[in-house]
Design a protein around this motif. Structure first.
Motif, PDB file in Angstrom:
ATOM      1  N   GLN A  86      28.767  51.182  35.121  1.00  0.00           N
ATOM      2  CA  GLN A  86      30.173  50.800  35.156  1.00  0.00           C
ATOM      3  C   GLN A  86      30.339  49.323  34.760  1.00  0.00           C
ATOM      4  O   GLN A  86      29.656  48.827  33.872  1.00  0.00           O
ATOM      5  CB  GLN A  86      30.772  51.113  36.528  1.00  0.00           C
ATOM      6  CG  GLN A  86      30.778  52.611  36.845  1.00  0.00           C
ATOM      7  CD  GLN A  86      31.560  52.940  38.084  1.00  0.00           C
ATOM      8  OE1 GLN A  86      31.066  52.812  39.196  1.00  0.00           O
ATOM      9  NE2 GLN A  86      32.797  53.396  37.908  1.00  0.00           N
ATOM     10  N   TRP A  87      31.240  48.620  35.450  1.00  0.00           N
ATOM     11  CA  TRP A  87      31.484  47.207  35.130  1.00  0.00           C
ATOM     12  C   TRP A  87      30.748  46.254  36.073  1.00  0.00           C
ATOM     13  O   TRP A  87      31.099  45.087  36.182  1.00  0.00           O
ATOM     14  CB  TRP A  87      32.990  46.917  35.204  1.00  0.00           C
ATOM     15  CG  TRP A  87      33.735  47.235  33.949  1.00  0.00           C
ATOM     16  CD1 TRP A  87      33.409  48.155  32.992  1.00  0.00           C
ATOM     17  CD2 TRP A  87      34.954  46.629  33.511  1.00  0.00           C
ATOM     18  NE1 TRP A  87      34.343  48.174  32.005  1.00  0.00           N
ATOM     19  CE2 TRP A  87      35.308  47.249  32.289  1.00  0.00           C
ATOM     20  CE3 TRP A  87      35.782  45.641  34.029  1.00  0.00           C
ATOM     21  CZ2 TRP A  87      36.452  46.896  31.584  1.00  0.00           C
ATOM     22  CZ3 TRP A  87      36.925  45.289  33.337  1.00  0.00           C
ATOM     23  CH2 TRP A  87      37.254  45.916  32.118  1.00  0.00           C
ATOM     24  N   GLU A 139      38.050  49.100  36.042  1.00  0.00           N
ATOM     25  CA  GLU A 139      37.584  50.069  35.042  1.00  0.00           C
ATOM     26  C   GLU A 139      38.118  51.468  35.334  1.00  0.00           C
ATOM     27  O   GLU A 139      38.578  52.170  34.431  1.00  0.00           O
ATOM     28  CB  GLU A 139      36.061  50.093  34.998  1.00  0.00           C
ATOM     29  CG  GLU A 139      35.515  51.085  33.974  1.00  0.00           C
ATOM     30  CD  GLU A 139      34.031  51.320  34.097  1.00  0.00           C
ATOM     31  OE1 GLU A 139      33.489  52.056  33.245  1.00  0.00           O
ATOM     32  OE2 GLU A 139      33.408  50.788  35.029  1.00  0.00           O
ATOM     33  N   LEU A 152      32.073  40.101  29.963  1.00  0.00           N
ATOM     34  CA  LEU A 152      32.200  41.525  29.657  1.00  0.00           C
ATOM     35  C   LEU A 152      32.892  41.783  28.327  1.00  0.00           C
ATOM     36  O   LEU A 152      32.478  42.659  27.575  1.00  0.00           O
ATOM     37  CB  LEU A 152      32.983  42.245  30.773  1.00  0.00           C
ATOM     38  CG  LEU A 152      32.133  42.918  31.851  1.00  0.00           C
ATOM     39  CD1 LEU A 152      31.370  41.886  32.643  1.00  0.00           C
ATOM     40  CD2 LEU A 152      32.994  43.775  32.770  1.00  0.00           C
ATOM     41  N   ASN A 153      33.940  41.028  28.030  1.00  0.00           N
ATOM     42  CA  ASN A 153      34.821  41.450  26.941  1.00  0.00           C
ATOM     43  C   ASN A 153      35.203  40.354  25.965  1.00  0.00           C
ATOM     44  O   ASN A 153      36.113  40.563  25.158  1.00  0.00           O
ATOM     45  CB  ASN A 153      36.110  42.051  27.532  1.00  0.00           C
ATOM     46  CG  ASN A 153      35.850  43.340  28.272  1.00  0.00           C
ATOM     47  OD1 ASN A 153      35.051  44.161  27.833  1.00  0.00           O
ATOM     48  ND2 ASN A 153      36.500  43.521  29.411  1.00  0.00           N
ATOM     49  N   ASP A 181      32.520  45.665  27.385  1.00  0.00           N
ATOM     50  CA  ASP A 181      32.610  46.723  28.380  1.00  0.00           C
ATOM     51  C   ASP A 181      33.955  47.424  28.363  1.00  0.00           C
ATOM     52  O   ASP A 181      34.101  48.487  28.967  1.00  0.00           O
ATOM     53  CB  ASP A 181      32.310  46.157  29.770  1.00  0.00           C
ATOM     54  CG  ASP A 181      30.836  46.264  30.097  1.00  0.00           C
ATOM     55  OD1 ASP A 181      30.032  46.294  29.142  1.00  0.00           O
ATOM     56  OD2 ASP A 181      30.473  46.318  31.282  1.00  0.00           O
TER      57      ASP A 181
END
Length: 569
Positions: A131-132, A176, A229-230, A536
């Motif tokens: 997951q995150w 998420e 993450l992004n 992510d």
């Protein structure tokens, strides 16, 4: 492959193993993963963390060592750990991505990762691959030369990990899950961080600022890691230049720059000489946002370089690139070259066995319940992503690697296409909302290749739902970056300009916004190896596939059995 080359290859691997263990040590750590309450941005927040710290512990090994990490999952979530960039030669069971190479470590359970760190030196990192959770479960993994070897640059006075992260004022698993349920984009993070601290430009963060004290005239090796993450990130230090000497644990020719650009998953080794007037200088990172029409909303993270003996004063701030400064990002990414004199340099394989042209980008999938208002993507559908219009879906009954090892059917199929099913003007923004191109379906398709085959992949970004840069990470291998550019890939023009002499070696490539990149690698490591977008926000949407590399001709070139304590599904 003829018999003699096979025998030579087996002998080479045996010799490698012998030389690796001759001066090797066993480095052992324990990771206790559990809830931790921390204070950031004026509030307390419960996060998942390793050994009570954010970031988690820095692991330091020498090339040739064996790393053993005992992971005790005391968190409420399923968990795996990925050793990002470690080649995992014949140790694919330790790679870590959930349901790709292992089933998760359940809450209350434990698992010990064990692998050899071979033919790599430099900066890598580790992070959760469930997951995150990697928003807070991450740390540096530093590989120094073995005894008797030295860096291919002057020894620095000190080595300093600089981990760039991303922070949410929310439970990241909930963020998420909410996005997955609605089919809409997840909410943006609230801040970026340097070594876990937002920096004093954010609210309530004057004490939450990383500080590095330096001595005038000394040189420091900054081991820069983008654990966000992004977001890709620009990184600068006021009034100072840096000399890049490595990326993704591969040495490079020295490259002098005043700005470093790192995509999620990438690392950069940069030498910093404290040669300015003694004082206080900000190091700072802000996002590089390649998607048109999207503004940077979560600010700039800062740390402070403090020259020894200076008094407190307002630090000098660097002039950071604009958040959409693609020319600066492309200049950095395309000017790095490999150091062919480094001890582990391998030349570019010239004979190509597998040619692949892979489109990457965002898509839409059908709403779970048509007409249900919970589907908040364009046209009332759910956001997805794909490679060659195949949107990857992880299995849940068995890991793909165990299915490969035990010849279990029904976990994945080997029909991932070598080319996109439909050719179109990939980077033409007028196609962004063309429903004939946007719709995809979920599947678990992989690409099967023979052991020791040379694979060349053209990664082509698309304009579907927006033109964007995608950082693509390949597990289990380094690859040569032969070329990268903008627009639609044209082999008649580009192939003549491939860098076959000293291309950079990486494990993660930021495919240029509205453009393409050409990578090449030798599939000399049997197993199942994930290749996916390291944003992510896009990985759960399905921007991924895997390479299934067949076993070699001998037991020494085949995947060994899993450890006895391997997690069960």
């Amino acid at each position: 492959m003829a018999a003699r080359p096979r025998l030579f290859l087996a002998f080479a691997f045996a010799l490698l193993a012998t030389s690796s263990f001759a001066s090797a040590a066993i480095v052992e750590h324990s990771f206790h993963v559990k809830n931790l309450t921390v204070n950031r941005l004026c509030r307390n927040q419960v996060i998942t963390a390793v050994n009570g710290s954010l970031p988690g512990p820095t692991l330091r090994v020498k090339e040739g060592d064996t790393l053993v990490v005992h992971v005790f999952n005391k968190s409420p979530y399923n968990l795996t750990i990925h050793w990002h960039g470690i080649l995992q030669l014949f140790s694919g069971w330790a790679d870590g991505p959930e349901y790709v190479t292992q089933c998760p470590i359940r809450p209350g359970q434990s698992y010990s990762y064990r692998f050899n760190v071979t033919r790599q030196e430099g900066t890598l990192w580790w992070h959760a691959h469930s997951q995150w959770l990697r928003a807070t479960v991450y740390g540096a993994l530093i590989i120094r030369p073995r005894s008797g070897r030295s860096y291919p640059f002057p020894k620095p006075h000190r080595e300093v990990p600089i981990l760039l992260g991303e922070w949410w004022n929310d439970n990241v698993v909930d963020v998420e899950n909410q996005a997955t349920a609605t089919g809409a984009p997840p909410i943006d993070s609230n801040a970026f961080t340097i070594n876990g601290w937002p920096g004093d430009l954010y609210p309530c963060s004057s004490r939450h600022t990383y500080r590095l004290q330096v001595v005038h005239g000394k040189t420091y090796l900054l081991r820069i890691i983008n654990a966000a993450l992004n977001n890709q990130l620009f990184f600068k230090i006021a009034n100072h230049e840096m000399t890049v000497v490595g990326v993704d644990a591969s040495y490079t020719n020295p490259y002098i720059t005043d700005v470093v650009v790192v995509a999620p998953g990438q690392t950069v080794d940069a030498l910093l000489t404290a040669d300015q007037t003694p004082g206080r200088y900000y190091m700072a990172a802000n996002p590089y946002v390649s998607l048109a029409g999207v503004a940077a909303v979560n600010g700039t993270t800062t740390g402070i370089i403090v020259y020894e003996g200076t008094t407190a004063s307002r630090p000098i701030m660097p002039v950071l690139p604009a958040f959409n400064d693609t020319p600066t990002a492309h200049k950095f990414f395309s000017n790095i070259t490999g150091l062919v004199s480094s001890p582990f340099w391998t030349g570019v394989p010239r004979q190509i066995d597998e040619h692949m042209f892979v489109t990457v980008g965002a898509n839409l999938v059908a709403c779970d319940a048509p007409g249900n208002a919970s589907c908040q993507g364009p046209f009332g559908l759910k956001l997805a992503a794909s490679m060659n219009n195949a949107s990857f879906q992880l299995p849940t009954k068995l890991s793909m690697l165990e299915a490969f090892f035990r010849n279990v059917d029904g976990i994945y199929t080997t029909d991932f296409p070598d080319t996109p099913p439909l050719q179109f003007d990939y980077t033409n923004a007028s196609n962004s909302f063309n429903q004939a191109l946007l719709i995809t379906t979920k599947s678990t398709k992989v690409k099967k290749v023979k052991f020791n085959a040379t694979v060349q992949v053209v990664l082509q970004n698309t304009a579907l739902l927006g033109v964007e840069s995608h950082p693509i990470h390949l597990h289990g291998f380094n690859f040569h970056v032969l070329a990268q550019g903008f627009g639609n890939y044209n082999p008649a023009i580009v192939a003549e300009n491939f860098n076959l002499v000293n291309p950079q070696e990486r494990n993660t490539i930021a495919v240029p916004v509205g453009g393409w990149a050409v990578i090449r690698f030798r599939a000399n490591n049997p197993g199942v190896w994930f290749i996916h977008c390291h944003l992510d926000v896009h990985l759960p949407w399905g921007l991924a596939t895997a390479f299934v590399v067949e076993n070699g001709p001998t037991p020494e070139t085949s995947l060994p059995p899993p450890p006895l304590d391997f997690p069960k599904c």
